[in-house]
Scaffold this active site. Structure first.
Site, PDB file in Angstrom:
ATOM      1  N   CYS A  91     -18.453  40.481 -17.756  1.00  0.00           N
ATOM      2  CA  CYS A  91     -17.809  40.316 -16.440  1.00  0.00           C
ATOM      3  C   CYS A  91     -18.810  40.696 -15.356  1.00  0.00           C
ATOM      4  O   CYS A  91     -18.540  41.499 -14.463  1.00  0.00           O
ATOM      5  CB  CYS A  91     -16.542  41.146 -16.337  1.00  0.00           C
ATOM      6  N   ALA A  92     -19.996  40.092 -15.438  1.00  0.00           N
ATOM      7  CA  ALA A  92     -21.183  40.581 -14.736  1.00  0.00           C
ATOM      8  C   ALA A  92     -21.264  40.204 -13.267  1.00  0.00           C
ATOM      9  O   ALA A  92     -21.888  40.920 -12.480  1.00  0.00           O
ATOM     10  CB  ALA A  92     -22.438  40.061 -15.444  1.00  0.00           C
ATOM     11  N   ALA A  93     -20.721  39.052 -12.868  1.00  0.00           N
ATOM     12  CA  ALA A  93     -20.881  38.602 -11.484  1.00  0.00           C
ATOM     13  C   ALA A  93     -20.183  39.571 -10.529  1.00  0.00           C
ATOM     14  O   ALA A  93     -19.149  40.157 -10.891  1.00  0.00           O
ATOM     15  CB  ALA A  93     -20.317  37.195 -11.332  1.00  0.00           C
ATOM     16  N   PRO A  94     -20.776  39.784  -9.332  1.00  0.00           N
ATOM     17  CA  PRO A  94     -21.913  39.088  -8.726  1.00  0.00           C
ATOM     18  C   PRO A  94     -23.290  39.600  -9.109  1.00  0.00           C
ATOM     19  O   PRO A  94     -24.281  39.061  -8.663  1.00  0.00           O
ATOM     20  CB  PRO A  94     -21.664  39.273  -7.230  1.00  0.00           C
ATOM     21  N   CYS A 114     -13.174  49.269 -10.627  1.00  0.00           N
ATOM     22  CA  CYS A 114     -13.144  49.733  -9.235  1.00  0.00           C
ATOM     23  C   CYS A 114     -11.693  49.903  -8.797  1.00  0.00           C
ATOM     24  O   CYS A 114     -11.255  49.377  -7.780  1.00  0.00           O
ATOM     25  CB  CYS A 114     -13.896  48.773  -8.315  1.00  0.00           C
ATOM     26  N   ASP A 154     -16.169  33.280 -21.567  1.00  0.00           N
ATOM     27  CA  ASP A 154     -15.134  34.300 -21.550  1.00  0.00           C
ATOM     28  C   ASP A 154     -15.575  35.401 -22.505  1.00  0.00           C
ATOM     29  O   ASP A 154     -15.906  35.130 -23.662  1.00  0.00           O
ATOM     30  CB  ASP A 154     -13.807  33.697 -22.002  1.00  0.00           C
ATOM     31  N   GLY A 174     -24.775  43.114  -9.310  1.00  0.00           N
ATOM     32  CA  GLY A 174     -25.463  44.345  -8.930  1.00  0.00           C
ATOM     33  C   GLY A 174     -25.838  45.192 -10.129  1.00  0.00           C
ATOM     34  O   GLY A 174     -26.969  45.695 -10.234  1.00  0.00           O
ATOM     35  N   LYS A 175     -24.902  45.354 -11.066  1.00  0.00           N
ATOM     36  CA  LYS A 175     -25.170  46.159 -12.257  1.00  0.00           C
ATOM     37  C   LYS A 175     -26.152  45.452 -13.183  1.00  0.00           C
ATOM     38  O   LYS A 175     -26.975  46.097 -13.842  1.00  0.00           O
ATOM     39  CB  LYS A 175     -23.854  46.478 -12.969  1.00  0.00           C
TER      40      LYS A 175
END
Length: 459
Positions: free
Chosen positions: A271-274, A386, A318, A276-277
Site C-alpha cells: 500500500c505504498a503510494a504516494p 494514520c 492488490d 514517502g516511506k
C-alpha cells in the site's frame, strides 16, 4: 493583495490586475463552493483535494486564485461545526440537508468572514453574486445576503461562543471516541491541534543539519525538518529539483525508520503510494519493491523516485493477491480512516463515519495476516496507520499477536524517536497524537496521528 482583520487566522492572497474589483476572486469562491458541495452532498464523497483539483481545473484558476480556493475550502471544513451552528441559529428552518449547494455557498462565505483575512463586504457580495448566477439558488440571493451580513455583524460573539474545539468543531462520534481512548484533557488537546492546522515537514535525503540551515527549517527531535510558515512554494525551494528531500509529515516518517533495513535487504512496501516511506526505505540501500493497487497513485511515486534517483521496483497489484515470499522486511501502511490527518485534511472529520472504521479494520486484519506470510524467519514486519482509532491500531496488533504465535513485538526505544518518549505507548508501540511536539522551539507544533507496531517473526 493580503489583509488581516480581527478574528482572522489565515493569510490569503487574492488576484489583482485587469479583473474588476467586484469580480476579483469570484472563480476561486465558485471553485471552493463546488468542492465543498460535492463532499457534503454525497454518501461516499471524494477527498477534498480531489474535488478541489477538479473545480480548479474547471475554473482555469491562476495559482493565486487556486490557493485562495483551497484556503476557503480547508477553512470551511476546519471549523465546519462552528459554521454549521452559526448558520443554523440564523436560519428559521436551519440548514437544508437537501440543498448541499446552498449549504456550501453559505458555509464557504461564513468561513471567509469568521476565519480568513477577507473583507466582509467581499465575502458577502461575491456570495450573493454566486447565488444569482445559479438557477438553483437565484431565488435565495436575498436570504444569502441577509444571513451573511448578520454573521458579519455578530462575528465576535460567534467566535467567543466557539472556544471548545472538541464540543463545537468535532463530530460527536469522534469526540466520544477520543475521550474514551485518550481522556477528556488529551481529546481536547487533539481537537485544538486540528484547529491550528499543519506545518510542512520534509524528510532529508542528505545531511539534515545542512538542509535545515539552507532552508531555514527547524530540525525536529524525530529527524524531520519543519519549514517556516509563508515560505516559497515547494518546487521553488533549494534541493527540490535534485531530490535532496521530500515532503512528508514528521509522524509519517517514523514507521519506515523503525523497520531499519540493512543495505541490500529485500524489503516489501505494501500500500505504498504516494511513496514517502518507499523513498525512505530505498535511501537506505535496501532492494525495495513498492506495491499498490492504484496505478495513478503509483505514477506519482514513480515520478518522485525518479527525481531522487532511487532504484525501486514498482508493482501494480492488490497486496492480498501476492504469493508467500521470504522478505527480510515488510512495511504495511494499511488503508485506514485517516483520522490522524485531520490537521491537514479537515474534511476527513466530516466525511468519515464509525461504519468506515469498522469496515477498514476488517480489511486491515486481512492485510496484516497476509503480510505476515511474506516475511522470512527472523525478518521484521511494521504495521502502521494514520488513524487515531484504537481498532485500527492498538486493538489490531493485540488481536494479531493473539492469533499468530510466530510473531513478537520489538518495542520502540526512546532514542529511535529523538528521545520523545511520549510518542511510545505502554506496549512499546508508536502512538503519535496531533498535540504531540507542540512545544518545539521555533516551530509550529503538532504531528499527524499515527500508530505503528514493529514485529519480528520468530518461527
Amino acid at each position: 493583495m493580503a489583509s488581516r482583520d480581527k478574528g482572522r487566522n489565515t493569510r490569503v492572497e487574492t488576484s489583482t490586475g485587469a479583473t474588476a474589483p467586484d469580480s476579483a476572486g469570484l472563480g476561486a469562491r465558485r471553485a471552493a463552493m463546488q468542492a465543498v458541495a460535492e463532499l457534503i452532498g454525497q454518501e461516499r464523497p471524494p477527498a477534498l483535494d480531489e474535488a478541489l483539483a477538479q473545480a480548479i481545473r474547471a475554473e482555469a484558476l491562476s495559482p493565486a486564485d487556486a490557493a485562495l480556493a483551497r484556503a476557503i475550502a480547508v477553512a470551511t471544513f476546519r471549523r465546519y461545526g462552528m459554521i454549521r451552528a452559526a448558520l443554523s441559529a440564523r436560519l428559521e428552518r436551519g440548514l437544508p440537508a437537501a440543498k448541499p449547494r446552498l449549504t456550501a455557498l453559505l458555509a464557504t462565505a461564513t468561513a471567509q468572514i469568521l476565519d480568513l483575512a477577507v473583507p466582509d463586504h467581499a465575502a458577502v457580495d461575491l456570495a450573493v453574486r454566486l447565488a444569482k448566477a445559479d438557477s438553483r439558488t437565484v431565488h435565495l440571493a436575498g436570504l444569502v445576503n441577509a444571513v451573511l451580513r448578520r454573521i458579519a455583524r455578530q462575528r465576535d460573539a460567534i467566535l467567543a461562543e466557539s472556544v471548545d474545539a472538541l464540543a463545537i468543531n468535532t463530530p460527536d462520534w469522534l469526540a466520544r471516541r477520543w475521550v474514551a481512548a485518550y481522556g477528556p484533557e488529551r481529546a481536547g488537546a487533539i481537537a485544538r491541534a486540528h484547529l491550528a492546522g499543519a506545518a510542512i515537514d520534509l524528510t532529508p535525503h542528505g545531511d539534515a543539519a545542512d538542509w535545515a540551515d539552507r532552508l531555514g527549517a527547524v530540525r525536529l527531535p524525530t529527524g524531520s525538518l519543519r519549514l517556516p510558515e509563508n515560505g516559497p512554494a515547494i518546487p521553488d525551494l533549494p534541493g527540490f529539483a535534485e531530490g535532496a528531500w521530500w515532503v512528508q509529515d514528521a509522524a509519517a516518517a517514523i514507521p519506515a525508520r523503525l523497520l531499519g533495513p540493512e543495505p541490500g535487504a529485500r524489503v516489501l512496501d505494501l500500500c505504498a503510494a504516494p511513496g514517502g516511506k518507499t523513498m525512505q526505505l530505498a535511501a537506505t540501500g535496501a532492494r525495495v519493491t513498492a506495491v499498490d493497487r492504484s496505478a495513478p497513485r503509483l505514477e506519482r511515486l514513480r515520478e518522485n523516485v525518479a527525481r531522487l534517483g532511487l532504484d525501486v521496483a514498482i508493482m501494480v497489484a492488490d497486496a492480498l493477491d501476492l504469493k508467500a515470499q521470504d522478505h527480510d522486511a515488510v512495511l504495511l501502511d494499511a488503508p485506514c480512516s485517516a483520522t490522524g490527518t485531520i490537521r491537514r485534511h479537515p474534511d476527513v472529520a466530516w466525511t468519515k463515519s464509525e461504519a468506515d472504521v469498522a469496515r477498514l479494520a476488517t480489511l486491515q486484519a486481512k492485510l496484516l495476516d497476509h503480510a505476515a506470510g511474506l516475511v522470512r524467519r527472523g525478518g521484521r514486519l511494521v504495521y502502521c496507520t494514520c488513524s487515531l482509532e484504537p481498532e485500527e491500531g492498538e486493538a489490531q496488533i493485540a488481536a494479531f499477536l493473539a492469533r499468530d504465535a510466530r510473531f513478537a513485538r520489538l518495542p520502540v526505544q526512546p532514542e529511535e524517536v529523538g528521545g520523545a518518549a511520549e510518542l511510545i505507548d505502554g506496549n512499546g508501540d508508536l502512538r503519535t497524537l496531533p498535540c504531540h511536539l507542540s512545544e518545539v522551539p521555533g516551530a509550529r507544533g503538532g504531528l499527524d496521528g499515527f500508530f505503528a507496531s514493529r514485529l519480528q517473526r520468530r518461527a
